[in-house]
Design a protein around this motif. Structure first.
Motif: not given
Length: 152
Positions: A3-14, A18-27, A35-36, A105-110
């Motif tokens: 119901a709610k996805i927390l996307l952790c975003y720092d502008g890096s490649r990773e 994460a943003l794209r994968e989390g966005a697709r799951l949200a869609q 967006l945090l 769900l929390v989505v972070v880049g690796h």
């Protein structure tokens, strides 16, 4: 599913992955998105570097630009994210926001680390896995534009 996805975003490649994968799951799930960005503030580092209020304001401006970029990307994907900036320890800040917002769900880049770096310090992902009360996704999948900008 989510119901709610927390996307952790720092502008890096990773972070972008994460943003794209989390966005697709949200869609797919119709989940709301938070967006945090976390500005890590460590008192010892700040003193060692002679950081003053002006430097902190500059850092805030950098993160605002990063969040604006993330917001624009998510909006282009048909999402309406809530945008947040937190200061402090990333694990504590992410855990706090996830709890406060009721994220499923929390989505972070690796960020890959070498053996010595991993041995010397605990990874943020491992610490999040221990502290979160919801699922954690370490995003690494490349999500193509054709997946993001098609009808869901």
């Amino acid at each position: 599913m989510y119901a709610k996805i927390l996307l952790c975003y720092d502008g890096s490649r990773e972070g972008r992955l994460a943003l794209r994968e989390g966005a697709r799951l949200a869609q797919i799930t119709g989940a709301g998105v938070i967006l945090l960005a976390v500005v890590e503030t460590v008192a010892g580092n700040a003193l060692a570097q002679g950081v003053d209020a002006g430097a902190l304001a500059h850092q805030q401006a950098d993160f605002k630009a990063i969040l604006d970029e993330g917001h624009q990307r998510l909006s282009a994907m048909g999402l309406a994210p809530e945008v947040r900036v937190e200061f402090g320890d990333p694990v504590a800040a992410i855990t706090h926001v996830a709890t406060e917002t009721g994220a499923d769900l929390v989505v972070v880049g690796h960020h890959k680390q070498g053996f010595w770096t991993r041995w010397m310090s605990r990874s943020v992902a491992a610490a999040l896995g221990d502290s979160l009360g919801c699922s954690l996704l370490l995003a690494q999948k490349i999500v193509e534009d054709s997946e993001l900008f098609r009808d869901t």
